[in-house]
Design a protein around this motif. Structure first.
Motif, PDB file in Angstrom:
ATOM      1  N   VAL A 109       0.861  -1.183   0.000  1.00  0.00           N
ATOM      2  CA  VAL A 109       0.000   0.000   0.000  1.00  0.00           C
ATOM      3  C   VAL A 109       0.898   1.232   0.000  1.00  0.00           C
ATOM      4  O   VAL A 109       1.880   1.284   0.755  1.00  0.00           O
ATOM      5  CB  VAL A 109      -0.933  -0.004   1.234  1.00  0.00           C
ATOM      6  CG1 VAL A 109      -1.692   1.312   1.331  1.00  0.00           C
ATOM      7  CG2 VAL A 109      -1.884  -1.187   1.146  1.00  0.00           C
ATOM      8  N   ASN A 110       0.560   2.194  -0.841  1.00  0.00           N
ATOM      9  CA  ASN A 110       1.513   3.284  -1.015  1.00  0.00           C
ATOM     10  C   ASN A 110       0.862   4.643  -1.050  1.00  0.00           C
ATOM     11  O   ASN A 110      -0.303   4.804  -1.435  1.00  0.00           O
ATOM     12  CB  ASN A 110       2.318   3.067  -2.301  1.00  0.00           C
ATOM     13  CG  ASN A 110       1.427   2.886  -3.522  1.00  0.00           C
ATOM     14  OD1 ASN A 110       0.967   3.862  -4.098  1.00  0.00           O
ATOM     15  ND2 ASN A 110       1.173   1.628  -3.903  1.00  0.00           N
ATOM     16  N   THR A 169      -0.436  -1.693  -5.881  1.00  0.00           N
ATOM     17  CA  THR A 169       0.390  -2.161  -4.762  1.00  0.00           C
ATOM     18  C   THR A 169       1.564  -3.009  -5.247  1.00  0.00           C
ATOM     19  O   THR A 169       2.657  -2.939  -4.677  1.00  0.00           O
ATOM     20  CB  THR A 169      -0.451  -2.991  -3.779  1.00  0.00           C
ATOM     21  OG1 THR A 169      -1.099  -4.044  -4.492  1.00  0.00           O
ATOM     22  CG2 THR A 169      -1.479  -2.121  -3.087  1.00  0.00           C
ATOM     23  N   THR A 170       1.355  -3.787  -6.306  1.00  0.00           N
ATOM     24  CA  THR A 170       2.457  -4.617  -6.796  1.00  0.00           C
ATOM     25  C   THR A 170       3.562  -3.775  -7.412  1.00  0.00           C
ATOM     26  O   THR A 170       4.708  -4.204  -7.481  1.00  0.00           O
ATOM     27  CB  THR A 170       1.941  -5.601  -7.858  1.00  0.00           C
ATOM     28  OG1 THR A 170       1.165  -4.877  -8.819  1.00  0.00           O
ATOM     29  CG2 THR A 170       1.115  -6.696  -7.226  1.00  0.00           C
ATOM     30  N   ALA A 171       3.199  -2.575  -7.889  1.00  0.00           N
ATOM     31  CA  ALA A 171       4.193  -1.703  -8.512  1.00  0.00           C
ATOM     32  C   ALA A 171       4.720  -0.658  -7.547  1.00  0.00           C
ATOM     33  O   ALA A 171       5.437   0.256  -7.945  1.00  0.00           O
ATOM     34  CB  ALA A 171       3.583  -1.025  -9.734  1.00  0.00           C
ATOM     35  N   SER A 172       4.374  -0.770  -6.280  1.00  0.00           N
ATOM     36  CA  SER A 172       4.818   0.226  -5.310  1.00  0.00           C
ATOM     37  C   SER A 172       6.337   0.274  -5.263  1.00  0.00           C
ATOM     38  O   SER A 172       7.020  -0.712  -5.516  1.00  0.00           O
ATOM     39  CB  SER A 172       4.245  -0.097  -3.933  1.00  0.00           C
ATOM     40  OG  SER A 172       4.627  -1.389  -3.537  1.00  0.00           O
ATOM     41  N   GLY A 210      12.499  -0.104  -8.269  1.00  0.00           N
ATOM     42  CA  GLY A 210      12.362  -1.488  -7.848  1.00  0.00           C
ATOM     43  C   GLY A 210      10.989  -1.679  -7.226  1.00  0.00           C
ATOM     44  O   GLY A 210      10.615  -0.978  -6.289  1.00  0.00           O
ATOM     45  N   GLY A 211      10.226  -2.632  -7.750  1.00  0.00           N
ATOM     46  CA  GLY A 211       8.846  -2.791  -7.335  1.00  0.00           C
ATOM     47  C   GLY A 211       8.636  -3.840  -6.266  1.00  0.00           C
ATOM     48  O   GLY A 211       9.502  -4.687  -6.003  1.00  0.00           O
ATOM     49  N   GLN A 212       7.450  -3.791  -5.697  1.00  0.00           N
ATOM     50  CA  GLN A 212       7.086  -4.708  -4.619  1.00  0.00           C
ATOM     51  C   GLN A 212       7.027  -6.151  -5.113  1.00  0.00           C
ATOM     52  O   GLN A 212       7.203  -7.089  -4.360  1.00  0.00           O
ATOM     53  CB  GLN A 212       5.730  -4.283  -4.032  1.00  0.00           C
ATOM     54  CG  GLN A 212       5.341  -4.973  -2.748  1.00  0.00           C
ATOM     55  CD  GLN A 212       4.381  -6.138  -2.986  1.00  0.00           C
ATOM     56  OE1 GLN A 212       3.948  -6.365  -4.114  1.00  0.00           O
ATOM     57  NE2 GLN A 212       4.075  -6.879  -1.923  1.00  0.00           N
TER      58      GLN A 212
END
Lengths: 879, 77
Positions: free
Chosen positions: A691-692, A711-714, A734-736
């Motif tokens: 969550v961002n 959220t996956t790309a946070s 760098g993503g989640q």
């Protein structure tokens, strides 16, 4: 200055070989280059050099023909690795057939001529009809079409002597003339279109090329060729003049004679004073003549390579000591070799690699597509613990609690079992050399000071180290270094970050539990020590393997903390350098910075004692040396040179820090300067789930713009990757979910790993005052939205927007309605780009304050806004 | 006829609601002053966050990328 190369082939009893001569054909100077003297023994039987295609040359060595490139090295493109062997025969002459790109290899054997492809070295056929080309059978001639060749054989009679013509396609003999032939030459056409062959039969004569009959006329001169001397070379100066070169013993006879073809008149002569063998016409029109021994010529010079003009005036000469003796020079070939004086080297002398840490592994790559795992590092790091890495000296230094590692992308790795103990060990920065390979490296690290050891070093030669060779050098203490190596291993490497030679007694020890690596003025630093959280450590300058603090020199390793005298320093949250000027320590409740060399008058000063850094990575620099940090008092800009500070959120968003509610235990904050779009991305990501909350701080407009991502790309981390290829250069996140992403201007959706997802974008224009009186309403009407693009279907056309209009009695309420999307007075879809028919909204919205909200939530759509036009009218008293 | 332009000053909630500064907005998301359709400072949707590399560093396990850096390697020529 035009410089060309000459290949001079000689045959000297003690030193057969060929020599290269550079000459400046403008100044007529000759410079001997003896680099190749004696390296290629030549045939003792006759001419054995010719120039080939594209600047290649062919040199004969007894029964082997070597193909040489323009740089005088063996042309390995030839099918037989650059050589062609005619077994059991002695090569007497080579001729290049430029039409068919073939080499005619002439020898003194029944298989008189072998025709070989000049490009590949593959044999086309043997010509055998002429029987032996006995000594000194020579001088093949090819017609202009390349369809027929004529060869001449030795003088002195015999059944094999004479002229032979054969078909170049298959070697079939087509005509013969049985005379003893010494030289032949194609006479220039001076009247009829006849194609006449000049041939010398002891002296001189002329024969029709195709019929081999009726001597038309011959030139006979006892001056040039008496006493059994023979003509060695014939050359056309132009259409009407002919030069001959004759061998003589001493100066009694002229060597060079210029003859007028029409009446055989002698126009000029020159006595070289010695046997004269070859005459060639160079591209600039001058003549190159070779002799053997260094007898004095007409000018009193003892030379054996000379340049003349067309009137036989000597222009230059050089004597090659290597060509001395009594045997003859064999041939000269003018090469098309051009010295690479004007060749500008490419700039590709370095490459950038992006290095990433993910799932207890290290990845690296030069391009997006070639990201690969550094397999040696798998599971050697623990990313459930704090992790830090930084680049220095072509390596990435890693701190991960008690784990300290190096990912080495620059060094060669040598292993040995006989490192001498005590004196004689290679020291950091020593240069060592491979005994067999000649390869050299600058020593970086050795892992042991005795016996079995791994040596890491930067190779500085293109030559590579080889298995089993002895590597030697002299170390910085003046002691000899010598060790035998096993097979070298190319980078990348992964190994422990240890003191040099793993010798803590001599080189100190690294701190044992840290999580941050930084580089300052050539020192590799460590901090975020779990036992000493206020402490920072810096290695010796230019030597990340030396951790002896307090050595008696200015480059010594050093450790410290940031505080006023007599106090324990503040807890360090992050440490980061800028250029070679500052190292900033962002602490829990203060900022400090170090300038200069801490071992030579450097200073540690307070930057801010009213705020602390919120998290690791909660800072960035812009391109004007300003520092931005999210602190306990807001987003602060520390001005270049630390001459002041500006709180960027204090007025615009007083609750910025409070609303972010950043928790270092559960969240990560990253600030990323986007040099391409001139802004800063502030990312706050919850470690569990992604969550961002994010903000774009636009450095051009100095505005703060909230953003949200899947959220996956946070965002967990970022790096501006200045890649080798322009298309790959960007700010990488760098993503989640383990993916690397970028903000792509052409992307109208976000990537969430599995699919694209729509971007929920909106902007509210509010509050819009509709009335001047607190007791009167106004109305908002004739609203006209002009979006970006000209509606021509181009890529810059805006997609549709949904317009929602609000009207309320107070400003606060109309904002709240817009934020919550409640109480909308009208909604309309603005379709298409630019100005649209029917886009004007004629309905009225009543209230004291209005708000217009534009929004798009559709996948693969984007929009831009030109402006909004509307009319405000009085609407009567508040009811 | 009144005209409004994109609020280049960005988000602002530091003033009285009735005195919202010009060129600011109390409510916006995923928009930037530089529009990504034509690179004009007129306002619009932000660019999409897209893959830089198709290589999934977590190899399908969904683990985050926790650190990035750049290393420069000088070639021997």
């Amino acid at each position: 200055m035009a410089i060309k190369g000459l290949m001079v082939a000689g045959q000297v009893a003690s030193s057969k070989g060929f020599w290269l001569v550079d000459y400046d054909n403008e100044a007529f100077t000759l410079t001997l280059n003896t680099s190749y003297a004696g390296k290629t023994p030549l045939s003792s039987q006759g001419d054995a050099v010719c120039a080939g295609p594209s600047g290649t040359s062919f040199v004969a060595s007894e029964d082997v023909v070597t193909c040489l490139n323009t740089d005088w090295t063996v042309n390995t493109d030839w099918a037989t690795s650059g050589v062609y062997t005619v077994s059991g025969r002695t090569i007497t002459y080579l001729v290049y057939d430029s039409v068919n790109e073939q080499v005619l290899i002439c020898s003194n054997h029944a298989t008189g001529i072998t025709v070989v492809d000049a490009v590949t070295g593959v044999k086309a056929f043997d010509y055998t009809s002429c029987d032996y080309l006995s000594k000194p059978g020579r001088v093949p001639w090819l017609n202009a079409a390349g369809t027929e060749a004529v060869i001449s054989t030795t003088p002195g009679g015999g059944s094999y002597h004479g002229l032979y013509r054969f078909d170049m396609s298959d070697g079939t003999q087509t005509a013969t003339l049985k005379y003893a032939i010494n030289q032949m030459h194609l006479r220039p056409t001076i009247n009829a279109a006849e194609d006449t062959l000049w041939s010398t039969i002891l002296n001189a004569g002329s024969y029709d090329l195709y019929e081999f009959t009726h001597p038309a006329y011959g030139y006979v001169s006892t001056v040039q060729t008496s006493g059994g001397n023979v003509i060695e070379s014939v050359l056309s100066a132009d259409e009407t003049m002919l030069f001959t070169v004759a061998t003589t013993d001493v100066g009694a006879y002229d060597n060079l004679t210029k003859i007028r073809v029409s009446d055989n008149a002698v126009m000029a002569t020159y006595d070289c004073g010695q046997n004269t063998n070859i005459i060639k016409k160079l591209n600039d029109g001058s003549l190159l003549v070779t002799s053997t021994t260094a007898g004095a010529d007409e000018d009193g010079d003892t030379q054996n390579i000379r340049i003349f003009n067309e009137n036989l005036v000597k222009l230059a000469g050089v004597y090659t000591g290597d060509l001395g003796g009594t045997t003859q020079l064999i041939d000269i070939a003018e090469s098309t070799y051009v010295p690479p004086t004007n060749v500008t080297p490419g700039e590709g002398i370095y490459s950038k690699k992006l290095v990433a840490a993910c799932r207890n592994r290290i990845w690296y790559g030069t391009t997006p597509a070639d990201m690969a795992e550094l397999t040696a590092a798998a599971d050697e790091i623990d990313l459930t613990k704090l992790f830090g890495m930084a680049e220095a000296y072509g390596k990435v230094f890693v701190a991960n609690g008690t784990v300290r590692k190096v990912a080495d992308f620059t060094n060669d790795k040598l292993t040995t079992s006989d490192i001498a103990g005590g004196v004689g060990i290679p020291l950091h920065d020593d240069v060592v050399t491979g005994g067999s390979s000649g390869a050299q490296m600058i020593i970086d690290l050795i892992t042991s000071s005795t016996s079995t050891c791994t040596v890491y070093g930067k190779r500085i030669t293109t030559a590579e180290f080889t298995n089993g060779e002895t590597v030697t050098g002299t170390n910085a203490d003046g002691d000899a270094v010598s060790f035998v190596i096993a097979t070298p291993v190319a980078n990348p490497h992964w190994y422990d970050w240890i003191p040099y030679a793993n010798d803590a007694a001599t080189y100190g020890s690294l701190p044992t539990n840290t999580a941050k690596v930084f580089v300052s003025q050539g020192r590799v630093g460590l901090t975020l020590d779990n036992l000493y959280p206020h402490q920072w450590y810096l290695s010796r300058q230019s030597n990340p393997w030396d951790w002896v603090y307090g050595a008696d020199d200015t480059q010594s390793a050093v450790a410290g903390n940031n505080t006023d005298a007599g106090e324990v320093g503040d807890v360090i949250v992050d440490a980061f350098p800028y250029k070679d000027v500052y190292t900033v320590f962002g602490n829990a409740s203060s900022f400090w910075y170090m300038t200069g060399n801490p071992c030579q008058g450097g200073l540690i000063q307070e930057l801010d004692i009213t705020a602390g850094l919120l998290g690791i990575g909660a800072w960035c620099w812009d391109d004007a040396d300003n520092l931005y940090a999210v602190t306990t008092k807001g987003l602060v800009k520390y001005l270049s040179g630390f001459t002041g500070q500006e709180n960027l959120t204090h007025m615009k968003y007083p609750d910025f820090v409070k609303d972010i509610a950043f928790d270092r235990a559960t969240q990560r904050m990253t600030l990323s300067y986007d040099r391409d779009n001139n802004g800063i991305i502030i990312s706050v990501t919850t470690l569990d789930g992604g969550v961002n909350t994010n903000w774009w701080y636009d450095l051009t407009s100095q505005g703060l713009f909230p953003e949200s991502y899947p959220t996956t790309a946070s965002i967990y981390c970022s790096e501006y990757f200045n890649a080798d290829a322009a298309a790959d250069r960007t700010l990488v996140f760098g993503g989640q979910d383990g993916n690397l992403r970028e903000f792509l201007p052409t992307a109208k959706s976000d990537d969430d790993g599995a699919a694209d997802v729509a971007i929920d974008s909106y902007v509210t224009f509010a509050p819009i005052p509709l009335s001047q009186s607190p007791r009167e309403d106004g109305s908002l009407s004739q609203i006209d939205i002009i979006t970006g693009g000209d509606n021509d279907g181009g890529t810059n056309d805006s997609d549709a927007l949904t317009m929602t209009v609000f009207g309320e009695r107070t400003a606060e309420k109309v904002i709240k309605s817009a934020v919550n999307n409640t109480g909308a007075k009208l909604t309309k879809v603005i379709s298409g780009a630019g100005v649209q028919r029917g886009s004007v909204e004629k309905r009225r919205v009543r209230g004291r304050y209005g708000a217009i909200k534009l929004r798009n939530t559709t996948l693969a759509q984007s929009w831009a806004l030109e402006n909004i036009n509307f009319i405000i009218k009085k609407a009567g008293k508040v009811r | 006829m009144a005209e409004l332009l994109f609020p280049h000053g960005g988000y602002h909630k530091g003033a009285a609601a009735s005195t919202q500064p010009q060129n600011t907005s109390p409510d916006l998301n995923n928009v930037r002053p530089l529009d990504n359709l034509d690179d004009r400072y007129r306002g619009g949707q932000r660019p999409g966050l897209d893959r830089w590399s198709t290589v999934d560093l977590s190899e399908g396990f969904g683990s985050p990328v926790v650190a990035l850096t750049t290393v420069t390697v000088v070639e021997v020529v």
